[in-house]
Design an enzyme around this catalytic site. Structure first.
Site, PDB file in Angstrom:
ATOM      1  N   GLU A 113       0.645  -1.473   0.043  1.00 31.86           N
ATOM      2  CA  GLU A 113       0.120  -0.067   0.087  1.00 31.86           C
ATOM      3  C   GLU A 113       0.754   1.174  -0.082  1.00 31.86           C
ATOM      4  OE1 GLU A 113      -3.890  -1.486   2.376  1.00 31.86           O
ATOM      5  OE2 GLU A 113      -2.233  -1.023   3.518  1.00 31.86           O
TER       6      GLU A 113
HETATM    7  C1  TNX Z   1      -4.573  -4.047   4.486  1.00 28.55           C
HETATM    8  S1  TNX Z   1      -3.177  -6.185   4.032  1.00 28.55           S
HETATM    9  C2  TNX Z   1      -3.569  -3.804   5.002  1.00 28.55           C
HETATM   10  C3  TNX Z   1      -3.391  -3.305   6.659  1.00 28.55           C
HETATM   11  C4  TNX Z   1      -4.645  -3.156   7.014  1.00 28.55           C
HETATM   12  C5  TNX Z   1      -5.846  -4.386   6.567  1.00 28.55           C
HETATM   13  C6  TNX Z   1      -6.801  -4.266   7.383  1.00 28.55           C
HETATM   14  C7  TNX Z   1      -1.882  -5.222   3.918  1.00 28.55           C
HETATM   15  C8  TNX Z   1      -0.650  -5.967   3.579  1.00 28.55           C
HETATM   16  N1  TNX Z   1      -2.110  -4.088   4.337  1.00 28.55           N
HETATM   17  O1  TNX Z   1      -2.574  -2.238   6.474  1.00 28.55           O
HETATM   18  O2  TNX Z   1      -4.598  -3.196   8.547  1.00 28.55           O
HETATM   19  O3  TNX Z   1      -5.991  -4.288   5.298  1.00 28.55           O
HETATM   20  O4  TNX Z   1      -7.558  -5.348   7.096  1.00 28.55           O
END
Ligand code: TNX
Length: 521
Positions: A333
């Site tokens: 992300e």
């Molecule tokens: C996605 S999964 C994220 C996290 C969040 C999560 C909540 C991922 C690699 N990143 O930063 O906590 O969703 O479900």
């Protein structure tokens, strides 16, 4: 008439989770552990024997002396030549799981065991203490749920007559705990480790850093914790582990044959570090601490030389504290990082991690950029298409499967649940069970899959009881997905076995979610 119900429902086979590779009831061989019971351990098995004695003594009130002399009645832990348990498994016609080949890290052979009863002794044999430890978890589940009491209770402490041969399907069976969004004290993490151990999980991934807090003391960058740890989602006080506390957790896990995988998330998810050290921001200007749950706004800067000093120092200290083979460097992300910046920083981070003798793991976005040969890719998508992950697997990268819509322990079970998010959907217990790690991504097949991991993100979880409710019963379900052969898995059987584990969780004080998909007793 044939009874169409599963053997576990009919009470013919004991309720073991994950279901073993091969298990047969053997009439007339049950073992009742009484006043004279001893634990006889081969040299090298004494650590597991002491752990087992520690499990059994409080509820039974029996002494369970540990000895290396030949067994009396009770339990024997035997270290046998490698391959012994496997040869047995072939002779019982059990499914042979494919070999895991190449690379670093765990192997499935090391965790194989067999367990047999003969009327007076329960014998667990394995090639390694890790295999014995997995067998001990099976033995524990063969005993009545009241064995989990911490004070003396009523027996009889009878192990049914069985013959079990068992080994994991995947070498890596993990659970992830996000201690960044909310901080959890050492005792809560220990309890989480104990819960994972009961279901033969062998990796604990600790998500140690995120926008909302930095949770591990780094001696060369002290403000990461003196300032960057003092926040969490919702504005609570946060917290962090000193290096000694982290070392303790690593040892606590290792005593349960669980490898800690620390994650330092970069280049996004870094607001806590940027708040602590303005010199790491793009413009050198301080940013405030963050207590919300948005993602994708923070970033380290690729053209700032301090970034690489920071990565060297942090990964150097984390590597020195971590005996396991893996360091997770996040990579997810990074919505506020350009393609070029991302590739530059992740390439350097992989080099640095490898320079400290560790194997990098990254969330699957990392596969969109250059990967070092050993780097492991952790898939967390919600769709069954991930061309860059398939391509990376094709180039020889191992993949950890954590599809968010199936393995995310922080998703709600059903709409309206007290806890959890639902961006990846709702995950009932049978949803978490009804998929296969090999072929879930067409092109990522058995030999590419290192294993399965269930992440527990903590935006909505603040207490140990919250973790219980999100992890149980889905953690045992996903542990079976990672351990048991595909064709040994059956929902009707698991449903009955979960119900049978309910009283065990009650005894252990696990505040599990009473899913309507299971007929709890
Ligand atoms: C996605 S999964 C994220 C996290 C969040 C999560 C909540 C991922 C690699 N990143 O930063 O906590 O969703 O479900």
């Amino acid at each position: 008439m044939d009874d169409a119900r599963s053997p576990e429902t009919r009470g013919v086979l004991p309720a073991v989770i994950p279901v073993p590779v091969g298990m047969a009831a053997v009439a007339g061989t049950e073992v009742t552990l009484g006043a004279g019971a001893v634990i006889a351990a081969d040299p090298g098995a004494d650590g597991v024997a002491e752990y087992l004695a520690g499990l059994l003594r409080p509820a039974t009130g029996l002494p369970f002396p540990v000895s290396t002399t030949p067994p009396g009645p009770g339990i024997a832990l035997r270290l046998v030549a490698a391959g012994g348990a496997e040869a047995q498994s072939r002779s019982l016609g059990a499914q042979a799981a494919p070999m895991v080949t190449g690379g670093v890290g765990p192997t499935v052979e090391g965790e194989a065991y067999e367990l047999v009863t003969d009327g007076s002794v329960v014998t667990i044999s394995a090639a390694t203490p890790a295999g014995l430890f997995r067998g001990v978890q099976t033995l524990r589940q063969l005993l009545p749920a009241t064995v989990e009491r911490r004070s003396p209770g009523e027996g009889p402490w009878t192990v049914p007559g069985v013959r079990i041969v068992d080994r994991p399907r995947f070498a890596y069976r993990g659970v992830m705990l996000d201690v960044a969004r909310h901080f959890f004290p050492v005792a809560t993490v220990e309890r989480f480790i104990d819960q994972a151990a009961l279901y033969k999980v062998n990796h604990l991934h600790l998500h140690l850093t995120d926008d909302q807090g930095w949770r591990l003391e780094i001696a060369s960058w002290p403000r990461l914790t003196s300032y960057g740890a003092g926040s969490e989602v919702g504005g609570g006080p946060g917290g962090f582990y000193t290096q000694d506390e982290y070392r303790h957790l690593v040892e606590y896990a290792a005593a349960r044959f669980i490898t800690v995988v620390p994650e330092i998330d970069l280049p996004g998810h870094t607001n806590a570090a940027l708040a602590a050290y303005p010199e790491l921001t793009r413009d050198g200007v301080a940013v405030p601490r963050y207590t919300g749950i948005e993602v994708g706004f923070s970033s380290l800067a690729a053209d700032n030389p301090r970034t690489y000093r920071f990565l060297e120092d942090v990964f150097g200290e984390v590597a020195a504290l971590t005996p396991g083979p893996y360091l997770h460097l996040g990579g997810d992300e990074a919505k506020n990082t350009s393609r070029g910046e991302y590739d530059t920083m992740l390439a350097r981070a992989q080099q640095i991690v490898r320079g400290y003798g560790k194997t990098p793991i990254g969330w699957h976005e990392i596969a969109e950029g250059p990967l070092d040969p050993p780097t492991v890719v952790q898939f967390w998508g919600t769709s069954r298409e991930a061309p860059e992950v398939v391509a990376a697997a094709g180039r020889g990268h191992r993949v950890i499967m954590s599809p968010a819509s199936l393995t995310y322990l922080d998703m709600q079970y059903v709409p309206g649940d007290r806890l959890g998010l639902n961006w990846a959907g709702f995950i009932e217990v049978d949803d978490a069970y009804g998929w296969d790690p090999a072929g879930h991504l067409p092109g990522v097949t058995e030999e590419h899959v290192l294993g399965v991991e269930s992440p527990l993100w903590s935006e909505t979880a603040t207490t140990g009881a919250d973790l219980d409710e999100l992890a149980f019963p889905r953690l045992p379900v996903l542990a079976e997905v990672g351990w048991s052969p595909r064709d040994a898995r059956d929902w009707a059987s698991l449903r009955a076995r979960l119900a049978a584990h309910g009283p065990r969780w009650d005894t252990l004080g696990i505040a599990y979610y009473r899913s309507e998909r299971v007929a709890w007793p």
